[in-house]
Design a protein around this motif. Structure first.
Motif, PDB file in Angstrom:
ATOM      1  N   LEU A  14       7.271  -0.415   5.080  1.00 12.57           N
ATOM      2  CA  LEU A  14       6.252  -0.754   4.241  1.00 12.57           C
ATOM      3  C   LEU A  14       5.152  -0.891   4.728  1.00 12.57           C
ATOM      4  O   LEU A  14       4.937  -1.509   6.107  1.00 12.57           O
ATOM      5  CB  LEU A  14       6.742  -2.191   3.569  1.00 12.57           C
ATOM      6  CG  LEU A  14       8.325  -2.243   2.872  1.00 12.57           C
ATOM      7  CD1 LEU A  14       8.369  -3.152   2.247  1.00 12.57           C
ATOM      8  CD2 LEU A  14       8.639  -1.053   1.855  1.00 12.57           C
ATOM      9  N   GLN A  15       3.971  -0.663   3.993  1.00 16.68           N
ATOM     10  CA  GLN A  15       2.550  -0.763   4.697  1.00 16.68           C
ATOM     11  C   GLN A  15       2.014  -2.067   3.849  1.00 16.68           C
ATOM     12  O   GLN A  15       2.004  -1.504   2.513  1.00 16.68           O
ATOM     13  CB  GLN A  15       1.762   0.255   4.961  1.00 16.68           C
ATOM     14  CG  GLN A  15       0.484   0.203   5.734  1.00 16.68           C
ATOM     15  CD  GLN A  15       0.830  -0.167   6.967  1.00 16.68           C
ATOM     16  OE1 GLN A  15       1.336   0.516   7.507  1.00 16.68           O
ATOM     17  NE2 GLN A  15      -0.013  -1.167   7.566  1.00 16.68           N
ATOM     18  N   TYR A  24       0.944   3.127  -3.052  1.00 23.19           N
ATOM     19  CA  TYR A  24       0.996   2.201  -4.089  1.00 23.19           C
ATOM     20  C   TYR A  24      -0.241   1.276  -3.884  1.00 23.19           C
ATOM     21  O   TYR A  24      -0.951   1.310  -2.861  1.00 23.19           O
ATOM     22  CB  TYR A  24       2.191   1.280  -4.221  1.00 23.19           C
ATOM     23  CG  TYR A  24       3.477   2.026  -4.375  1.00 23.19           C
ATOM     24  CD1 TYR A  24       4.142   2.294  -5.791  1.00 23.19           C
ATOM     25  CD2 TYR A  24       4.173   2.831  -3.261  1.00 23.19           C
ATOM     26  CE1 TYR A  24       5.328   2.724  -5.969  1.00 23.19           C
ATOM     27  CE2 TYR A  24       5.163   3.462  -3.683  1.00 23.19           C
ATOM     28  CZ  TYR A  24       5.977   3.498  -4.819  1.00 23.19           C
ATOM     29  OH  TYR A  24       7.063   4.007  -5.018  1.00 23.19           O
ATOM     30  N   GLN A  25      -0.434   0.614  -5.034  1.00 22.87           N
ATOM     31  CA  GLN A  25      -1.436  -0.620  -5.031  1.00 22.87           C
ATOM     32  C   GLN A  25      -0.900  -1.880  -5.839  1.00 22.87           C
ATOM     33  O   GLN A  25      -1.158  -2.267  -6.984  1.00 22.87           O
ATOM     34  CB  GLN A  25      -2.889  -0.301  -5.733  1.00 22.87           C
ATOM     35  CG  GLN A  25      -3.926   0.594  -4.659  1.00 22.87           C
ATOM     36  CD  GLN A  25      -4.183   0.014  -3.562  1.00 22.87           C
ATOM     37  OE1 GLN A  25      -4.654  -1.180  -3.602  1.00 22.87           O
ATOM     38  NE2 GLN A  25      -3.858   0.472  -2.361  1.00 22.87           N
ATOM     39  N   ASN A  78       1.071  -1.235  -0.015  1.00 20.75           N
ATOM     40  CA  ASN A  78      -0.119   0.074   0.008  1.00 20.75           C
ATOM     41  C   ASN A  78       0.926   1.068   0.126  1.00 20.75           C
ATOM     42  O   ASN A  78       0.499   2.069  -0.509  1.00 20.75           O
ATOM     43  CB  ASN A  78      -1.000  -0.001   1.221  1.00 20.75           C
ATOM     44  CG  ASN A  78      -2.265  -0.910   0.818  1.00 20.75           C
ATOM     45  OD1 ASN A  78      -2.516  -1.360  -0.036  1.00 20.75           O
ATOM     46  ND2 ASN A  78      -2.766  -1.280   2.042  1.00 20.75           N
ATOM     47  N   SER A  79       1.998   1.270   0.603  1.00 19.70           N
ATOM     48  CA  SER A  79       2.696   2.389   0.793  1.00 19.70           C
ATOM     49  C   SER A  79       4.115   2.180   1.300  1.00 19.70           C
ATOM     50  O   SER A  79       4.421   0.945   1.789  1.00 19.70           O
ATOM     51  CB  SER A  79       1.924   3.521   1.672  1.00 19.70           C
ATOM     52  OG  SER A  79       2.423   2.884   3.131  1.00 19.70           O
ATOM     53  N   VAL A  80       5.053   3.012   0.942  1.00 16.22           N
ATOM     54  CA  VAL A  80       6.639   3.183   1.142  1.00 16.22           C
ATOM     55  C   VAL A  80       6.902   4.461   1.882  1.00 16.22           C
ATOM     56  O   VAL A  80       6.526   5.601   1.251  1.00 16.22           O
ATOM     57  CB  VAL A  80       7.392   2.795  -0.232  1.00 16.22           C
ATOM     58  CG1 VAL A  80       8.964   3.076   0.248  1.00 16.22           C
ATOM     59  CG2 VAL A  80       6.893   1.565  -0.763  1.00 16.22           C
ATOM     60  N   THR A  81       7.518   4.384   2.692  1.00 18.01           N
ATOM     61  CA  THR A  81       8.056   5.636   3.672  1.00 18.01           C
ATOM     62  C   THR A  81       9.611   5.245   3.840  1.00 18.01           C
ATOM     63  O   THR A  81       9.963   4.349   4.193  1.00 18.01           O
ATOM     64  CB  THR A  81       7.231   5.731   4.999  1.00 18.01           C
ATOM     65  OG1 THR A  81       5.820   5.534   4.729  1.00 18.01           O
ATOM     66  CG2 THR A  81       7.808   6.998   5.686  1.00 18.01           C
ATOM     67  N   VAL A  82      10.261   6.458   3.570  1.00 19.66           N
ATOM     68  CA  VAL A  82      11.679   6.600   3.950  1.00 19.66           C
ATOM     69  C   VAL A  82      11.831   7.678   5.009  1.00 19.66           C
ATOM     70  O   VAL A  82      11.792   8.952   4.519  1.00 19.66           O
ATOM     71  CB  VAL A  82      12.418   6.759   2.551  1.00 19.66           C
ATOM     72  CG1 VAL A  82      13.913   6.733   3.105  1.00 19.66           C
ATOM     73  CG2 VAL A  82      12.200   5.698   1.496  1.00 19.66           C
ATOM     74  N   PRO A  83      11.952   7.508   6.183  1.00 17.98           N
ATOM     75  CA  PRO A  83      11.838   8.518   7.199  1.00 17.98           C
ATOM     76  C   PRO A  83      13.217   9.225   7.321  1.00 17.98           C
ATOM     77  O   PRO A  83      13.418  10.136   8.089  1.00 17.98           O
ATOM     78  CB  PRO A  83      11.625   7.574   8.490  1.00 17.98           C
ATOM     79  CG  PRO A  83      12.303   6.382   8.382  1.00 17.98           C
ATOM     80  CD  PRO A  83      12.046   6.041   6.622  1.00 17.98           C
ATOM     81  N   PHE A  84      14.190   8.619   6.828  1.00 13.27           N
ATOM     82  CA  PHE A  84      15.711   9.173   7.143  1.00 13.27           C
ATOM     83  C   PHE A  84      15.917  10.121   6.166  1.00 13.27           C
ATOM     84  O   PHE A  84      17.019  10.688   6.081  1.00 13.27           O
ATOM     85  CB  PHE A  84      16.758   8.109   7.272  1.00 13.27           C
ATOM     86  CG  PHE A  84      16.951   7.066   6.066  1.00 13.27           C
ATOM     87  CD1 PHE A  84      17.309   7.455   4.741  1.00 13.27           C
ATOM     88  CD2 PHE A  84      15.973   5.882   6.075  1.00 13.27           C
ATOM     89  CE1 PHE A  84      17.483   6.522   4.000  1.00 13.27           C
ATOM     90  CE2 PHE A  84      16.018   5.064   5.405  1.00 13.27           C
ATOM     91  CZ  PHE A  84      16.938   5.364   4.227  1.00 13.27           C
TER      92      PHE A  84
END
Length: 815
Positions: free
Chosen positions: A459-460, A403-404, A388-394
């Motif tokens: 990642l979700q 995303y799907q 569903n999603s990608v996060t880069v916190p740094f």
């Protein structure tokens, strides 16, 4: 969930080609482990004190969550494979411990206590450690890990040859009670809860691989006996093989364990807690009683999973896992079954055939620089799993994209690394503390072996009605990336001796870790009482290149103390003061970190008459830089080159410490060294251990090496012959020359020697007995043989003035 575990586990399965049967057995073991809620904490003093076979049995047969708590990181031990000592040795031994735990399938904890060196007294140990602060870390560990059973390696009631050992057991007894007391360390209860372990046991030893242990203990009828099988019931692998592999990870301590293929018995004595059923002792380590009402339901659901796995219907297996996870969403967060969520999520993703990797082409990142990532998403189309999603916190600006995605795909991600990320550094080393312990801001910073990895991608995922959050570490060549300063620097040497108002040129190598051309200003710091030329230098450095700059140091007067100089590299990226350290061996995961650089300057009066000396160095010897400060010419000679070397050209020849233990070639040239002495040479032999000596006699006359040592670095020194040349020329040696020594006076000194030797100094051991073997001198022919068991290998690199003056006299005795 523990993401590094997820990424590495899935990757290793694909790379290693695990057979279907092995995958099946592994899954059966993981499913069975889901039903086990017991946690066992094993406690010792040093990283190699643990019982590896027992920990392996707990983790791989009883399927308990087992951990080893080492009170220290072993900083004061010997190093048989490299030059690391002190905190650097601690970094190495932490990695060896983690490698051992990975082999066993167990966990690792530490406290702030330092291994400050050998000491016999438990009282002295706890005073130097600061008992209350170490207890705070132990209580924090128990409240964090919440073990049902705590086991000590050593007895709190039996004196040991090493004070650290008995101290670890005494403190464990106290921590056992304090962890359950809400009045003890109440500040911890803001994040943790009190915890009462059910049992405290002593693992009674008969034989042990642990050095300095206080002899064997005869099992008594009241001791509890645990009979351990030969093979693991899930994998068929011999426990002796796993335990030996784990034990052999402690290579810096010359640990070696042979594989044992026989059943064994472990004995225990109950120290505190509830009575133990001697008939069902093994169940004590597998299934504790609990009042958690959700555990019986969870176990039944896992039994259903086991049935699904037996029939190998992956689709039904996956759906059943998802159903259990959805049910767990309705269970209170404080239920013990919530600890199994990460394992279940990993099992679900594996059953769906999904895996995720994030890679970088660069192994080192600089805060503020651009970073390129490649996210490899492996999702089989028929799995119904969705990213569903990608996060880069740094990143400086957090990257978050929806995303799907329900198929295998590679996603390229670019961003700028946040300026707020600090260079890689072991969190437990940030506050050096004192001789006995570090000074962390919190127990959590010191107990957990490594700092959290800041470079993870989140990642979700979605499977049916279930949401799964996953964190994947960024890797390069299967290793974590390192966060580096924009610029680092390294002095050409770690120590400089300025004697009699002399000058020395010091070289500093500056390394750029950025891709652009930069102008930097460089200056030295901490040089009070020294004249510097120039005061500051400006250098233009190309991208990812290095440049050397030189400074002239001039003594303005004797200080009789060590000065610590650093540097400042001023750039558009900020001011940098860091060196780079790397601890890398085949048996551990490499550690790269960035401490502040330090040049030790000894501004004192040290005279030496020796001009040309040879050093036959031991394995990974670290005295070379120190010896270069005493003579005009130092030549390093490996033992294999002795046959082609004319030793008569040297004023003195020095043998590296432990060389008769580590280098078998030297025995072939033992006669040549004796001839050198006879002809007028000076041979200085540093300490050797009594184990695995390659020669019957290390000197020209009878001399027996012992395991004795003087651990008190302040022990009183008496001169047995105050008029002896070695105490008077060219430096007058006084009591002040034995001040400020670190860790110990001497080690492995002789107990018996021939009448040809003259002892020079006397000190006392812990029993107040006289010890005269620390420095022995004998005349042979026209030359001299000196046997030194003084811990000069520690004192010279540390910049101890008296050690330099005494060593200069030893080198000059033949002049």
């Amino acid at each position: 969930m523990a993401l590094k575990f997820l990424a590495e586990k899935t990757r290793q399965q694909s790379l290693n080609g695990i057979s279907t049967q092995k995958k099946y057995d592994s899954t059966m073991r993981e499913l069975s482990k889901l039903k086990v809620f017991n946690r066992i904490l094993y406690v010792g003093a040093h990283p190699d004190d643990e019982n590896n076979k027992l920990l392996t049995f707990f983790a791989q047969d009883q399927l308990a969550d087992a951990a080893y708590l080492s009170l220290t990181r072993g900083e004061g031990g010997q190093n048989f494979i490299g030059a690391e000592k002190g905190s650097e040795l601690g970094v190495l031994r932490v990695q060896e411990s983690l490698s051992a735990r990975e082999t066993e399938g167990t966990r690792q904890f530490f406290t702030r206590a330092k291994d400050f060196g050998f000491v016999e007294s438990a009282d002295e140990t706890m005073f130097i450690w600061n008992e209350q602060t170490v207890l705070a870390d132990m209580v924090w560990t128990i409240r964090y890990f919440r073990p049902q059973v705590i086991i000590t390696r050593f007895s709190p009631n039996i004196p040991d040859l090493h004070g650290h050992h008995q101290s670890s057991a005494i403190l464990t007894e106290r921590a056992y009670d304090l962890a359950a007391d809400p009045e003890a360390f109440p500040e911890q209860l803001e994040e943790l809860s009190v915890w009462k372990a059910q049992h405290l046991l002593w693992n009674v030893y008969r034989e042990s691989g642990v050095k300095d242990i206080g002899g064997n203990v005869t099992p008594l009828p009241e001791y509890l006996a645990l009979y351990m099988p030969v093979c693991n019931r899930y994998s068929g692998v011999h426990y002796g093989e796993i335990a030996a592999e784990s034990r052999n990870k402690h290579r810096s301590q010359a640990m070696a364990s042979l594989t044992q293929h026989t059943p064994s018995v472990e004995y225990f004595k109950l120290l505190k807690g509830e009575p133990v059923d001697t008939i069902a002792l093994d169940s004590l380590f597998a299934s504790p009683e609990t009042s958690d009402q959700y555990i019986p339901v969870f176990k039944k659901l896992v039994d259903g999973l086991l049935m699904k796995h037996v029939y190998e219907n992956n689709r039904e297996f996956s759906l059943t896992i998802a159903t259990i996870l959805l049910w767990m969403n309705t269970v209170p967060a404080n239920s013990a079954i919530q600890e199994k969520r990460g394992d279940l999520e990993l099992l679900l993703l594996r059953s769906l055939g999904a895996s995720f990797e994030v890679n970088s082409t660069d192994d080192r990142w600089v805060p503020g620089a651009n970073v390129n990532l490649s996210l490899q998403v492996n999702i089989p189309k028929e799995s119904d799993l969705i990213l569903n999603s990608v996060t880069v916190p740094f990143f400086e600006t957090v990257y978050h994209e929806s995303y799907q995605l329900s198929q295998t795909e590679r996603i390229e991600i670019t961003g700028r690394l946040s300026h707020t990320i600090n260079p890689s550094f072991p969190i437990w080393l940030k506050e050096e503390g004192d001789r006995g312990s570090y000074s962390p801001q919190s127990s959590g910073d010191i107990v957990l072996p490594q700092q959290d990895n800041p470079t993870v991608v989140k990642l979700q995922l979605q499977f049916a009605a279930l949401s799964i959050a996953v964190t994947v570490p960024v890797l390069t060549n299967n290793k974590p990336v390192t966060i580096s300063p924009a610029f680092t620097g390294a002095f050409e040497t770690e120590i400089v001796v300025l004697a009699d108002f002399t000058s020395r040129s010091i070289s500093l190598e500056i390394q750029s870790n950025v891709a652009t051309v930069e102008t930097v200003n460089v200056r030295l710091t901490g040089a009070e009482g020294l004249e510097l030329f120039p005061k500051e230098q400006t250098v233009v450095i190309c991208g990812n290149a290095s440049e050397k700059v030189n400074f002239q140091l001039t003594s303005l007067g004797h200080t009789e103390r060590i000065q610590k100089l650093g540097f400042e590299i001023e750039t558009v990226y900020g001011v940098h003061q860091n060196n780079i350290k790397s601890v890398s061996y085949p048996h551990i995961e490499e550690v790269v970190y960035y401490p502040k650089a330090e040049l030790r300057v000894l501004n004192s009066s040290v005279a030496s008459l020796a001009s040309r000396i040879a050093y036959i160095s031991g394995k990974n010897d670290e005295l070379i830089a120190s010896l270069k400060q005493l003579v005009n010419h130092l030549e390093l000679i490996p033992p294999t080159a002795l046959k082609d070397t004319d030793l008569s050209a040297f004023d003195a020849v020095i043998l590296g410490f432990r060389i008769y233990n580590t280098d078998p070639y030297l025995v072939d040239f033992h006669g040549q060294l004796q001839e050198y002495i006879q002809a007028g040479g000076v041979l200085i032999n540093q300490y050797n251990t009594p184990y695995d000596l390659s020669v019957a006699e290390v000197g020209p006359y009878p001399l027996s090496v012992s395991g004795e040592r003087i651990s008190d670095a302040k022990s009183a020194i008496h001169f047995l012959n105050p008029t002896h040349r070695i105490l008077n020329y060219p430096n007058k040696i006084g009591q002040q020359d034995f001040d400020n020594w670190i860790q110990d006076r001497g080690l492995f000194f002789p107990k018996d020697w021939g009448k040809e030797f003259e002892p020079i100094v006397r000190t006392q051991n812990s029993d107040k007995g006289n010890e005269d073997g620390l420095l022995l001198v004998s005349k042979k022919g026209k030359g001299y043989y000196i046997n030194s068991s003084l811990s000069l290998f520690r004192q010279l690199p540390a910049g101890v003035v008296g050690a330099y003056r005494l060593f200069a006299n030893m080198l000059s005795i033949g002049s």
